[in-house]
Design an enzyme around this catalytic site. Structure first.
Site, PDB file in Angstrom:
ATOM      1  CG  HIS A   1      28.950  38.003  45.429  1.00  0.00           C
ATOM      2  ND1 HIS A   1      29.904  37.195  45.078  1.00  0.00           N
ATOM      3  CD2 HIS A   1      27.611  37.529  45.247  1.00  0.00           C
ATOM      4  CE1 HIS A   1      28.967  36.294  44.300  1.00  0.00           C
ATOM      5  NE2 HIS A   1      27.853  36.797  44.031  1.00  0.00           N
TER       6      HIS A   1
ATOM      7  CE1 TYR B   1      40.037  36.531  42.511  1.00  0.00           C
ATOM      8  CE2 TYR B   1      38.087  36.358  43.866  1.00  0.00           C
ATOM      9  CZ  TYR B   1      38.956  36.839  42.763  1.00  0.00           C
ATOM     10  OH  TYR B   1      38.179  38.242  42.166  1.00  0.00           O
TER      11      TYR B   1
ATOM     12  N   PRO C   1      43.400  41.314  35.720  1.00  0.00           N
ATOM     13  CG  PRO C   1      42.304  39.412  34.692  1.00  0.00           C
ATOM     14  CD  PRO C   1      43.387  40.258  34.590  1.00  0.00           C
TER      15      PRO C   1
ATOM     16  CE  LYS D   1      40.379  46.977  43.558  1.00  0.00           C
ATOM     17  NZ  LYS D   1      39.326  46.237  43.985  1.00  0.00           N
TER      18      LYS D   1
ATOM     19  CE1 TYR E   1      38.334  40.545  44.656  1.00  0.00           C
ATOM     20  CE2 TYR E   1      35.944  41.254  45.359  1.00  0.00           C
ATOM     21  CZ  TYR E   1      36.853  40.513  44.381  1.00  0.00           C
ATOM     22  OH  TYR E   1      36.350  39.568  43.367  1.00  0.00           O
TER      23      TYR E   1
END
Length: 391
Positions: A72, A201, A293, A297, A385
């Site tokens: 991704h 998100y 979550p 990580k 990220y």
């Protein structure tokens, strides 16, 4: 039994550590309290940072990941019915993430360990770590109905928050930092292709939602729910209806529905145990730290810990210097606290607190607008990220 490194726990951290040590010519024994089937089926993380992907490749554990994992190059943020894509490679010099479930990582590493590595004992319950502050620590464990002792030069506790390793560090030497959140994640697995090709998100006045996936045909989705929610109190259609509300946009995007095969609720907390080392006992992964979550990580932090330990022990074996081993806790904690900070930021950015005020709602939207309009803010998110450097 005797070995150089006794590893407690055959999750991704313990298994990867055993592989790294094997490749460095250092022997180890892995003790896992559960059976193989349980380890290979427990659902956990699904996002691998660039650094984790690189480590698995270099360790010889990346063949199936390369074939079946989903690279991704970004995520999508949704708020106020708007959509904004964060382009990872463009912002980070080419870094990305991989969707590849922890269950699959464990299967790959177990197969390698059983084929090439040292002993991996399932249903071997660690009872205590003894002599951690001396030169010859040991692990007392129960296997096949009898107690035994594994004598080691070093012990690495990869046995999670409830394991015995952390308990071997005297309380007077430790500091604990933690935060619990008044909400959790209702997560589902569904037999339906993902409704978007990257993770979504969503910040919504009714609460957070996440669209993720396990494969091109299996979706993984989450809803923010009150702390203590029973997963079974939500009906399947009720879940899909709520997901649809929270992912709503002004364009023609639609959420695809399918049979729900699994439901669970994940509590949200932040936790750090300092130090991560006591004598010849080293903590790794959830034994030392937990993150909510939202930032993906947890598994990646565990990988950073065991990479740091393997490098440090290899350095000691090659040079005789314990400098890197002595710095293990400090080195790991620098990365841990950056990941805690990032995970906290992502959580407070996207989740609506039960007592949130209109002022706080507007601040969340302002923060999201800042990311969508500022390359500097967007880059900070992308760098966090895709992962902080190891060591």
């Amino acid at each position: 039994m005797r070995t150089t490194v006794g590893i407690i726990g055959a999750g991704p951290a313990g298994l990867l550590l055993a592989r790294l040590l094997h490749n460095a010519g250092i022997d180890s024994v892995v003790l896992e309290s559960r059976d193989r089937s349980y380890v290979e089926q427990r659902q956990r993380a699904g996002i691998l940072e660039q650094g984790t992907v690189d480590v698995l490749r270099a360790a010889g554990a990346g063949e199936r990941m390369e074939r079946e994992g989903l690279r991704h190059d970004g995520i999508e943020l949704r708020y106020d019915r708007k959509r904004h894509r964060v382009d990872f490679p463009a912002l980070t010099g080419g870094r990305s993430v991989m969707v590849y479930a922890q269950t699959e990582v464990c299967k790959d590493l177990i197969a390698l360990q059983l084929k090439e590595g040292g002993p991996l004992l399932f249903e071997a319950e660690a009872l205590a770590v003894e002599g951690a502050d001396g030169d010859s620590p040991s692990i007392r464990f129960r296997h096949e109905g009898r107690e035994d002792v594994l004598e080691c030069e070093y012990v690495v506790g990869c046995d999670g928050f409830w394991g015995v390793a952390r308990k071997a560090i005297p309380e007077e030497l430790t500091r604990v930092f933690e935060r619990t959140y008044p909400f959790g994640w209702l997560g589902i697995l569904a037999d339906v292709p993902p409704s978007h090709d990257e993770l979504v998100y969503a910040r919504h006045d009714r609460g957070f939602a996440l669209l993720s996936m396990r494969s091109p045909s299996v979706s993984r989705l989450y809803l923010q729910v009150p702390e203590g929610t029973d997963a079974e109190s939500w009906g399947d259609e009720e879940i899909w209806d709520e997901l649809e509300r929270r992912f709503e946009t002004d364009d023609d995007w639609r959420l695809q529905r399918g049979p729900i095969t699994q439901k669970s609720v994940t509590p949200m907390r932040s936790y750090v145990h300092e130090p991560m080392r006591h004598g010849r006992l080293f903590l790794a992964g959830d034994a030392a730290h937990i993150v909510p979550p939202t930032g993906a990580k947890g598994l990646n932090l565990a990988v950073g810990d065991v990479v740091t330990f393997a490098r440090a022990l290899t350095h000691e074996k090659e040079t005789g210097s314990t400098e890197l081993l002595d710095a293990y806790s400090e080195t790991c904690l620098r990365r841990v606290w950056q990941a805690e900070r990032f995970s906290y930021d992502m959580t407070t950015l996207l989740h609506r607190a039960p007592d949130a005020t209109p002022f706080e709602d507007r601040l969340q939207v302002a923060r999201l607008e800042r990311i969508a309009s500022s390359e500097a803010a967007e880059t900070d998110l992308a760098e966090g990220y895709t992962g902080f450097p190891f060591g």
